[in-house]
Design an enzyme around this catalytic site. Sequence first.
Site, PDB file in Angstrom:
ATOM      1  N   HIS A 139      15.449  11.510 -54.463  1.00 34.87           N
ATOM      2  CA  HIS A 139      15.609  12.392 -53.300  1.00 34.87           C
ATOM      3  C   HIS A 139      17.060  12.820 -53.047  1.00 34.87           C
ATOM      4  O   HIS A 139      17.530  12.825 -51.905  1.00 34.87           O
ATOM      5  CB  HIS A 139      15.057  11.717 -52.045  1.00 34.87           C
ATOM      6  CG  HIS A 139      13.562  11.537 -52.041  1.00 34.87           C
ATOM      7  ND1 HIS A 139      12.703  12.337 -52.740  1.00 34.87           N
ATOM      8  CD2 HIS A 139      12.779  10.625 -51.400  1.00 34.87           C
ATOM      9  CE1 HIS A 139      11.448  11.945 -52.529  1.00 34.87           C
ATOM     10  NE2 HIS A 139      11.467  10.896 -51.740  1.00 34.87           N
TER      11      HIS A 139
ATOM     12  N   HIS B 185       9.354  16.091 -46.269  1.00 36.46           N
ATOM     13  CA  HIS B 185       8.900  14.702 -46.314  1.00 36.46           C
ATOM     14  C   HIS B 185       8.318  14.208 -44.984  1.00 36.46           C
ATOM     15  O   HIS B 185       8.595  13.072 -44.575  1.00 36.46           O
ATOM     16  CB  HIS B 185      10.082  13.827 -46.754  1.00 36.46           C
ATOM     17  CG  HIS B 185       9.698  12.607 -47.520  1.00 36.46           C
ATOM     18  ND1 HIS B 185       9.016  11.561 -46.948  1.00 36.46           N
ATOM     19  CD2 HIS B 185       9.897  12.262 -48.813  1.00 36.46           C
ATOM     20  CE1 HIS B 185       8.833  10.614 -47.866  1.00 36.46           C
ATOM     21  NE2 HIS B 185       9.356  11.017 -49.008  1.00 36.46           N
TER      22      HIS B 185
ATOM     23  N   GLU C  39       4.037  15.913 -50.459  1.00 35.70           N
ATOM     24  CA  GLU C  39       5.324  16.535 -50.794  1.00 35.70           C
ATOM     25  C   GLU C  39       5.119  17.495 -51.951  1.00 35.70           C
ATOM     26  O   GLU C  39       4.991  17.076 -53.091  1.00 35.70           O
ATOM     27  CB  GLU C  39       6.324  15.455 -51.207  1.00 35.70           C
ATOM     28  CG  GLU C  39       6.468  14.321 -50.223  1.00 35.70           C
ATOM     29  CD  GLU C  39       7.062  13.069 -50.883  1.00 35.70           C
ATOM     30  OE1 GLU C  39       8.036  13.187 -51.649  1.00 35.70           O
ATOM     31  OE2 GLU C  39       6.538  11.974 -50.644  1.00 35.70           O
TER      32      GLU C  39
HETATM   33  C1  GLA Z   1       8.817   9.269 -51.870  1.00 40.32           C
HETATM   34  C2  GLA Z   1       8.703   8.339 -53.008  1.00 40.32           C
HETATM   35  C3  GLA Z   1       8.334   6.996 -52.550  1.00 40.32           C
HETATM   36  C4  GLA Z   1       9.289   6.513 -51.485  1.00 40.32           C
HETATM   37  C5  GLA Z   1       9.320   7.510 -50.368  1.00 40.32           C
HETATM   38  C6  GLA Z   1      10.342   7.133 -49.332  1.00 40.32           C
HETATM   39  O1  GLA Z   1       7.633   9.745 -51.449  1.00 40.32           O
HETATM   40  O2  GLA Z   1       7.794   8.787 -53.990  1.00 40.32           O
HETATM   41  O3  GLA Z   1       8.334   6.097 -53.617  1.00 40.32           O
HETATM   42  O4  GLA Z   1      10.557   6.363 -52.046  1.00 40.32           O
HETATM   43  O5  GLA Z   1       9.622   8.771 -50.846  1.00 40.32           O
HETATM   44  O6  GLA Z   1      10.236   5.834 -48.891  1.00 40.32           O
END
Ligand code: GLA
Length: 380
Positions: free
Chosen positions: A139, A213, A344
């Site tokens: 991210h 997100h 997402e």
């Molecule tokens: C994303 C990732 C997860 C986790 C979340 C945040 O969706 O795929 O593994 O890291 O973000 O906690």
Amino acid sequence: MRQFAGLTIIFLLSSLIFTGCNIEQKKQKTQEKMNMKRTLFGETDGNQIYQYTFTNINSMSVSIINYGGIVTHLIVPDREGNLQDVVLGYDNLQQYLDNNSPYFGAIAGRYANRIARGKFSIDGTEYQLATNNGTNHLHGGLKGFDKVVWDVEDFIFPDSAGVVLTYHSPDGEEGYPGNLLTKVIYTLNNNNELRIDYQAETDQPTVLNLTHHSYFNLKGQGNGNIYNHQLQIFADHYIPVDETLIPTGELNPVEGTLMDFTAPMEIGKGIHQVDGGYDHTFVLNNFDGNVREVARVIENQSGRLMKVFTDQPGMQFYSGNFLDGSITGKESKVYMQHYGFCLETQHFPDSPNQPAFPPTLLRPGEKYQTTTIYRFEVFD
Ligand code: GLA
């Protein structure tokens, strides 16, 4: 929208017959046109952070801050017209700053999801990104787009309103090449759609994968787990991953597996048989660059239905596996494991290292432009 309007009319007619006085209250809640409110939400590093709240004619509202491009509240009517906040988050800026938010409601970038060991090459040059998820990059790194202050401009029309968020990410930020000019436009309209348009340009070849997100819970945030939500994803394949959640490179058929959401399935049905819960990328059907419906979520208790539309090739379905009760969120609600789900929309993880995946390279002169819509309806 027609369907939504139809359902609303049916609902209003039946309420008129059974509970005439309720109708009056509902009418009072409904306003004539889009409304906007701006309040100071807090301050960070000398920057004022504002919360913009837009409310449409159906009393649906969204609140967005110019820190992380975070959607802090998304208030949506249920089948009776009662309003509830359907996203997880915090009550104030300080908590977003202090509590190491698990990307609640934020924009993830520059590269949402994982890049193996934070490494990739473009035109023979290797780049090393920040690694912030074991040995991988996640991210956008240590200070991704979820933790930066965005410039903000608001707009309001009778049928839609929102913000244009702008961020200049300098060359080398978190290890990424190129000065990147990014715009994220959030729009709420009177069709109960929250639309997100992402745009970007670079001055050097780079890689990019932006997403949103929000953790949704259609029963209302903090009101229990998401097991009874019925999820449908229009995806015949998903992306298998290794133990660090990096794709193996294959695309596996969902058929006959717990990843098969081609027909609506309760999230709770298979969640305990999938390691820790769902955290998988689905290969969305009919990827041709156009926006199409890719998922639906139905929640029976509230009568809320959320539809997701996007032009992206993939979608990460994350079932809030890492929530563990250590976060107390809005209205003092404690967020236990699986209290929210994220859908997402994005490119596949680790695409810069996977030649068979759709490319995520952006070159100077090219325009990155993608759209995702979350639409809310109700059913009887
Ligand atoms: C994303 C990732 C997860 C986790 C979340 C945040 O969706 O795929 O593994 O890291 O973000 O906690």
